[in-house]
Write a protein that holds these residues in place. Structure first.
Motif, short mmCIF file in Angstrom:
data_model
loop_
_atom_site.label_atom_id
_atom_site.label_comp_id
_atom_site.label_asym_id
_atom_site.label_seq_id
_atom_site.Cartn_x
_atom_site.Cartn_y
_atom_site.Cartn_z
N SER A 183 0.81 -1.22 0.00
CA SER A 183 0.00 0.00 0.00
C SER A 183 0.84 1.27 0.00
CB SER A 183 -0.94 0.02 1.21
OG SER A 183 -0.20 -0.09 2.42
N ALA A 184 2.04 1.23 0.58
CA ALA A 184 2.87 2.43 0.66
C ALA A 184 3.71 2.60 -0.61
CB ALA A 184 3.78 2.36 1.89
N SER A 185 4.44 3.69 -0.68
CA SER A 185 5.27 3.98 -1.85
C SER A 185 6.45 3.03 -1.93
CB SER A 185 5.77 5.43 -1.79
OG SER A 185 6.69 5.68 -2.83
N ASN A 186 6.82 2.67 -3.15
CA ASN A 186 7.98 1.84 -3.40
C ASN A 186 9.11 2.61 -4.06
OD1 ASN A 186 7.20 -1.10 -2.69
ND2 ASN A 186 5.46 -0.39 -3.90
N ASN A 187 8.98 3.93 -4.11
CA ASN A 187 10.01 4.75 -4.75
C ASN A 187 11.23 4.89 -3.85
OD1 ASN A 187 8.36 5.26 -7.00
ND2 ASN A 187 7.36 6.96 -5.93
N PRO A 188 12.43 4.84 -4.41
CA PRO A 188 13.63 5.02 -3.61
C PRO A 188 13.82 6.48 -3.22
CG PRO A 188 14.23 4.82 -5.91
CD PRO A 188 12.73 4.59 -5.83
N LEU A 189 14.76 6.72 -2.34
CA LEU A 189 15.09 8.08 -1.92
C LEU A 189 16.21 8.61 -2.82
CD1 LEU A 189 14.92 10.42 0.18
CD2 LEU A 189 16.69 9.21 1.48
N PHE A 190 15.98 9.79 -3.40
CA PHE A 190 16.99 10.44 -4.24
C PHE A 190 17.72 11.49 -3.41
CE2 PHE A 190 14.21 8.62 -7.39
CZ PHE A 190 15.07 8.27 -8.43
N VAL A 191 19.03 11.43 -3.43
CA VAL A 191 19.87 12.36 -2.67
C VAL A 191 20.86 13.00 -3.65
CG1 VAL A 191 21.47 12.67 -0.76
CG2 VAL A 191 19.65 10.96 -0.59
N VAL A 192 20.77 14.32 -3.81
CA VAL A 192 21.63 15.06 -4.73
C VAL A 192 22.60 15.91 -3.92
CG1 VAL A 192 21.72 16.67 -6.66
CG2 VAL A 192 19.79 15.10 -6.45
N ASP A 193 23.88 15.59 -4.01
CA ASP A 193 24.93 16.32 -3.28
C ASP A 193 24.62 16.42 -1.79
OD1 ASP A 193 26.55 16.72 -5.49
OD2 ASP A 193 25.64 18.63 -6.02
N GLY A 194 24.07 15.36 -1.23
CA GLY A 194 23.77 15.31 0.19
C GLY A 194 22.41 15.84 0.59
N PHE A 195 21.61 16.34 -0.37
CA PHE A 195 20.30 16.89 -0.06
C PHE A 195 19.23 15.88 -0.45
CE2 PHE A 195 23.01 20.60 -0.69
CZ PHE A 195 22.70 21.35 0.43
N PRO A 196 18.53 15.29 0.51
CA PRO A 196 17.47 14.32 0.18
C PRO A 196 16.32 14.98 -0.56
CG PRO A 196 18.16 14.12 2.48
CD PRO A 196 18.75 15.39 1.97
N SER A 223 14.66 4.76 7.89
CA SER A 223 13.51 4.20 7.21
C SER A 223 13.28 4.82 5.84
CB SER A 223 12.25 4.38 8.08
OG SER A 223 12.00 5.77 8.31
N ARG A 224 13.79 6.03 5.61
CA ARG A 224 13.62 6.66 4.31
C ARG A 224 14.34 5.87 3.22
NH1 ARG A 224 15.50 12.74 4.92
NH2 ARG A 224 17.27 11.65 5.88
N GLY A 225 15.36 5.11 3.60
CA GLY A 225 16.11 4.33 2.63
C GLY A 225 15.64 2.89 2.51
N ALA A 226 14.44 2.59 3.00
CA ALA A 226 13.94 1.22 2.97
C ALA A 226 13.77 0.70 1.55
CB ALA A 226 12.61 1.13 3.73
N ASN A 227 13.44 1.58 0.61
CA ASN A 227 13.27 1.19 -0.79
C ASN A 227 14.54 1.41 -1.61
OD1 ASN A 227 10.52 0.54 -0.37
ND2 ASN A 227 9.96 2.70 -0.62
N GLY A 228 15.65 1.66 -0.93
CA GLY A 228 16.89 1.94 -1.62
C GLY A 228 17.16 3.43 -1.71
N VAL A 229 18.38 3.78 -2.02
CA VAL A 229 18.79 5.18 -2.12
C VAL A 229 19.59 5.37 -3.40
CG1 VAL A 229 20.07 7.08 -1.04
CG2 VAL A 229 18.86 5.43 0.39
N VAL A 230 19.28 6.43 -4.12
CA VAL A 230 20.03 6.81 -5.31
C VAL A 230 20.83 8.07 -4.97
CG1 VAL A 230 19.92 7.44 -7.74
CG2 VAL A 230 18.27 5.81 -6.81
N LEU A 231 22.15 7.92 -4.86
CA LEU A 231 23.03 9.03 -4.52
C LEU A 231 23.57 9.65 -5.81
CD1 LEU A 231 25.09 7.43 -1.62
CD2 LEU A 231 23.10 8.92 -1.43
#
Length: 391
Positions: A183-196, A223-231
Motif C-alpha cells: 500500500s505504501a510507496s515503493n520509490n527510492p530516496l533520491f539524494v543530490v549532493d547530500g540533499f534528500p 527508514s527513508r532508505g527502505a526502498n533503496g537510495v540513489v546518490l
C-alpha cells in the motif's frame, strides 16, 4: 732526562685521553620527535585533498588539506612515511627531509578501492551486490530527458520503466530489488549532493550515480532508505586553467510497431456480417465504394527528434573552484503536437576562506514546457479521448 721526558708525555696523553674523550669520539645520536611537512599531487600536478599520511608501524597519521599540504610529527629521522589515496599507487619516503613533494600515479587495482558505507568503509570488490555505480560516461551515451532513464540496464537489481506510455518528458518508475510494500510507496530516496529529495539535475551535470540497495542505505538514511537510495553527485570545478566544454547530441525516434487495422472497405464488410448475424439490413450496401479510407495512424504520427545542448565552464585555484553549466533539452514526440522542452542552469562554487572555514553554494534552476496530448484511451470505452487504443 730522556726517561723523565717520556714519563711526562705519557702522563699528558693519559690526561688528555680521559678529559677529551667526549670531543674526540662523539656519539652519533638520531634526532627524535621531528616534524615533516609536504604536499601531495596527482600525476597532472593537481593537489589531492584527503590523501592519507601514515608513519609506518604506528597509528600516527594525518590527511592532506584543501591545497594538498600535510604536517606530521614522527618518532625520528629514520621513520618511514607512506602516502596513499583511493585509486592511486602508494608512495613511501623517509623522514630525513623537513619538506617533501609527493606525486601519486593512478593504480590499476580498481577493485580494491574503498567505498564509504554509513560510518565506515569497505572494499568495493566486497560489496558489488549491494551498491551499483554508474559514471558520467555511461549517463551521457545518449540524450535523455530524465537521468533515471540512463540507468536502464546499467545497475543490477534496478528496474526502470517509463510512465504515461512513453510521452515526451514522462517520469520513470524505478524499483530497487522489486516492490517492498503493498500500500505504501515503493520509490527510492533520491539524494543530490547530500540533499534528500532534491531536484534531479541533467545527466550532463552529473559526475556519478551510486545506487544503495541493502542495509547500506538504511545505515545512513534510516527508514527513508527502505526502498533503496540513489546518490547523485554533480560535477565540481578543479584547480587549474579554465575548461570550456560544449556537448551537442541529436537523436531520432519512431514507433516500433503499428496496429494492424482494417481499411474502410474491410470495415464495411465486417459490419455487414454482424448485421447478417443479427438479422438486420446491411449498414453499408455498397462496400466497394468505401475504398481504403484514411490511415489515421499515419496521419497522427511523425518522426520524433531529441536535441540536447550543454555548455559548461569550470576551473579555479587554491582558494576557490567553480562549475557553471547551462543545458537546453528539446524533444519532439512521435505523435503530432506532443513536445517537451527543458532549460536548466547548474552552479557549483566552493571556496576556502581559511584553514578552518570553507564555503560552498550549489544552485540549480530548471524551467520546463510540455505539450501533452491524451495519447492512449482507458480500458473502458466511457473514458475515451485517446489517440491509441489501450494495451
Amino acid at each position: 732526562m730522556k726517561k723523565l721526558l717520556l714519563t711526562f708525555l705519557f702522563m699528558l696523553s693519559a690526561h688528555l685521553g680521559i678529559m677529551g674523550s667526549p670531543n674526540l669520539h662523539p656519539i652519533n645520536e638520531v634526532e627524535q620527535d621531528v616534524e615533516v611537512k609536504g604536499k601531495v599531487l596527482d600525476e597532472a600536478g593537481v593537489p589531492l585533498i584527503g590523501a592519507s599520511i601514515l608513519e609506518v608501524g604506528t597509528n600516527n597519521g594525518a590527511v592532506t588539506d584543501f591545497d594538498g599540504n600535510f604536517n606530521i610529527r614522527v618518532q625520528n629521522r629514520n621513520s618511514l612515511i607512506v602516502v596513499s589515496f583511493i585509486g592511486y599507487e602508494d608512495q613511501t619516503f623517509s623522514a630525513k627531509q623537513d619538506y617533501i613533494e609527493i606525486r601519486l600515479f593512478s593504480g590499476a587495482t580498481l577493485l580494491d578501492e574503498a567505498v564509504v558505507i554509513g560510518y565506515g568503509s569497505i572494499k568495493k570488490s566486497d560489496i558489488t551486490g549491494s551498491i551499483a555505480s554508474v559514471t558520467t560516461d555511461d549517463l551521457n551515451q545518449f540524450p535523455t530527458a530524465n537521468p533515471v532513464q540512463a540507468l536502464q540496464g546499467r545497475a543490477s537489481g534496478v528496474s526502470i520503466s517509463s510512465l504515461n506510455g512513453g510521452e515526451p518528458g514522462a517520469d520513470y518508475r524505478i524499483r530497487i530489488r522489486g516492490n517492498t510494500s503493498i500500500s505504501a510507496s515503493n520509490n527510492p530516496l533520491f539524494v543530490v549532493d547530500g540533499f534528500p529529495q532534491a531536484s534531479m539535475p541533467p545527466a550532463d551535470d552529473i559526475s556519478s550515480v551510486e545506487v544503495l540497495k541493502d542495509a547500506s542505505a538504511t545505515a545512513i538514511y534510516g527508514s527513508r532508505g527502505a526502498n533503496g537510495v540513489v546518490l547523485i553527485t554533480t560535477k565540481k570545478g578543479k584547480s587549474g586553467k579554465m575548461r570550456i566544454n560544449l556537448n551537442i547530441s541529436h537523436a531520432s525516434q519512431n514507433e516500433i510497431k503499428r496496429y494492424k487495422l482494417m481499411n474502410a472497405q474491410q470495415y464495411g464488410e465486417y459490419m455487414n456480417e454482424l448485421d447478417a448475424l443479427s438479422g438486420s439490413s446491411p449498414t453499408f450496401p455498397n462496400t466497394s465504394g468505401l475504398g481504403l479510407g484514411t490511415d489515421w495512424q499515419e496521419e497522427i504520427s511523425q518522426n520524433g527528434e531529441i536535441q540536447n545542448y550543454n555548455l559548461s565552464v569550470s576551473g579555479g585555484n587554491e582558494k576557490i573552484n567553480y562549475y557553471l553549466s547551462g543545458t537546453s533539452f528539446n524533444q519532439k514526440g512521435i505523435i503530432l503536437n506532443s513536445d517537451y522542452n527543458r532549460y536548466s542552469i547548474t552552479s557549483n562554487i566552493n571556496g576556502k576562506l581559511s584553514d578552518r572555514l570553507d564555503i560552498g553554494a550549489n544552485i540549480f534552476s530548471r524551467r520546463t514546457k510540455s505539450d501533452r496530448i491524451s495519447s492512449r484511451e482507458g480500458t473502458s470505452g466511457s473514458q475515451g479521448g485517446g489517440y491509441l487504443p489501450p494495451h
